[in-house]
Scaffold this motif. Structure first.
Motif, PDB file in Angstrom:
ATOM      1  N   GLU A  62      -0.592 -12.618  24.402  1.00  0.00           N
ATOM      2  CA  GLU A  62      -0.768 -13.015  25.798  1.00  0.00           C
ATOM      3  C   GLU A  62      -2.161 -12.647  26.294  1.00  0.00           C
ATOM      4  O   GLU A  62      -2.791 -13.393  27.062  1.00  0.00           O
ATOM      5  N   VAL A  63      -2.649 -11.502  25.845  1.00  0.00           N
ATOM      6  CA  VAL A  63      -3.991 -11.068  26.220  1.00  0.00           C
ATOM      7  C   VAL A  63      -5.026 -12.050  25.667  1.00  0.00           C
ATOM      8  O   VAL A  63      -5.948 -12.469  26.366  1.00  0.00           O
ATOM      9  N   CYS A  64      -4.839 -12.416  24.412  1.00  0.00           N
ATOM     10  CA  CYS A  64      -5.751 -13.377  23.766  1.00  0.00           C
ATOM     11  C   CYS A  64      -5.790 -14.682  24.555  1.00  0.00           C
ATOM     12  O   CYS A  64      -6.870 -15.235  24.833  1.00  0.00           O
ATOM     13  N   GLU A  65      -4.622 -15.165  24.930  1.00  0.00           N
ATOM     14  CA  GLU A  65      -4.536 -16.424  25.683  1.00  0.00           C
ATOM     15  C   GLU A  65      -5.204 -16.289  27.052  1.00  0.00           C
ATOM     16  O   GLU A  65      -5.929 -17.192  27.494  1.00  0.00           O
ATOM     17  N   ALA A  66      -4.981 -15.146  27.720  1.00  0.00           N
ATOM     18  CA  ALA A  66      -5.562 -14.927  29.045  1.00  0.00           C
ATOM     19  C   ALA A  66      -7.090 -14.879  28.977  1.00  0.00           C
ATOM     20  O   ALA A  66      -7.781 -15.411  29.854  1.00  0.00           O
ATOM     21  N   ILE A  67      -7.610 -14.249  27.927  1.00  0.00           N
ATOM     22  CA  ILE A  67      -9.069 -14.170  27.760  1.00  0.00           C
ATOM     23  C   ILE A  67      -9.649 -15.553  27.493  1.00  0.00           C
ATOM     24  O   ILE A  67     -10.629 -15.973  28.102  1.00  0.00           O
ATOM     25  N   ARG A  68      -9.017 -16.267  26.570  1.00  0.00           N
ATOM     26  CA  ARG A  68      -9.559 -17.559  26.158  1.00  0.00           C
ATOM     27  C   ARG A  68      -9.509 -18.598  27.286  1.00  0.00           C
ATOM     28  O   ARG A  68     -10.357 -19.485  27.348  1.00  0.00           O
ATOM     29  N   GLU A  69      -8.535 -18.466  28.180  1.00  0.00           N
ATOM     30  CA  GLU A  69      -8.448 -19.400  29.313  1.00  0.00           C
ATOM     31  C   GLU A  69      -9.651 -19.276  30.237  1.00  0.00           C
ATOM     32  O   GLU A  69     -10.027 -20.231  30.916  1.00  0.00           O
ATOM     33  N   ARG A  70     -10.253 -18.071  30.263  1.00  0.00           N
ATOM     34  CA  ARG A  70     -11.333 -17.810  31.221  1.00  0.00           C
ATOM     35  C   ARG A  70     -12.715 -17.753  30.573  1.00  0.00           C
ATOM     36  O   ARG A  70     -13.715 -18.013  31.244  1.00  0.00           O
ATOM     37  N   GLN A  71     -12.790 -17.378  29.294  1.00  0.00           N
ATOM     38  CA  GLN A  71     -14.090 -17.113  28.687  1.00  0.00           C
ATOM     39  C   GLN A  71     -14.191 -17.643  27.257  1.00  0.00           C
ATOM     40  O   GLN A  71     -13.202 -17.657  26.520  1.00  0.00           O
ATOM     41  N   ASP A  72     -15.407 -18.036  26.919  1.00  0.00           N
ATOM     42  CA  ASP A  72     -15.704 -18.384  25.530  1.00  0.00           C
ATOM     43  C   ASP A  72     -16.416 -17.186  24.915  1.00  0.00           C
ATOM     44  O   ASP A  72     -17.636 -17.115  24.869  1.00  0.00           O
TER      45      ASP A  72
END
Length: 220
Positions: A62-72
């Motif tokens: 979930e953390v990975c998904e949350a990061i990727r939604e906002r940042q490259d």
């Protein structure tokens, strides 16, 4: 110095990895709370994330998904979970690499360098795609607005280096040390002469700006 956010609840492991990576010039910030980690990423710039999957209160996927939604930003998963489904899911969610625990810190350091190189190359390609210049290193060809520029080896080296640093000031010393076709004994005057020839070949002398006492800047 590259800045890394390590999201890891094993504080002993985090300390070991932090001390090891600092030897290679990395600035490592450790956070064991995944919610705080996601908030930190919104407030501070980081170059890479090392992410454990087994975290308190929020699954690492979930953390990975949350990061990727906002940042490259590069994400390396560091996890003891051996289920191949987790690995596949992490990569599908945008993780760049997955290293199973336990591992030698040297392997993590090597993977960090590898992922950062890929991101830097991708970033450079994005910048070049916006530019009027196209540089093909394999064929040693440079085009400007679709027109091929006829260059000597030294001129190609200078212009290709400037393209990679487009918008930044490049000193004469930078050119001498980074362009293989230029002799290290070359004088500032000889560099100026070659840059002058490049300006003439481009047909627009204003493209390369002289920075007094320093060197040159290829304008965007």
């Amino acid at each position: 110095m590259k800045k890394i956010l390590m999201i890891e609840d094993d504080l002993e492991l985090a300390e070991i990895l932090t001390e090891y990576l600092q030897q290679f010039g990395f600035d490592v910030v450790t956070e064991d709370d995944p919610f705080k980690a996601v908030s930190i990423l919104k407030l501070e710039p980081f170059d890479l994330v090392i992410l454990d999957l087994t975290l308190p209160g929020m699954d690492g996927l979930e953390v990975c998904e949350a990061i990727r939604e906002r940042q490259d930003i590069p994400i390396i998963i560091s996890s003891a979970r051996s289920d191949v489904t987790d690995k596949v899911k992490a990569l599908e969610l945008g993780a760049d690499d997955y290293i199973p625990k336990p591992y030698d810190p040297r392997e993590l350091e090597a993977r960090i360098h590898s992922v950062l190189r890929r991101y830097e190359a991708k970033s450079q390609q994005k910048e070049e795609s916006k530019s009027d210049f196209k540089c093909d290193m394999s064929s040693m060809m440079i085009t400007y607005r679709g027109r091929n520029i006829d260059l000597t080896n030294a001129e190609f080296g200078i212009l290709s280096y400037m393209i990679a640093k487009q918008g930044l000031v490049v000193s004469r010393e930078d050119l001498i040390h980074n362009v293989n076709a230029i002799n290290e004994d070359s004088s500032n005057k000889s560099i100026d002469v070659m840059v002058g020839r490049i300006r003439n070949k481009l047909g627009d002398k204003s493209l390369i700006e002289s920075v007094r006492g320093v060197g040159y800047k290829l304008l965007k």
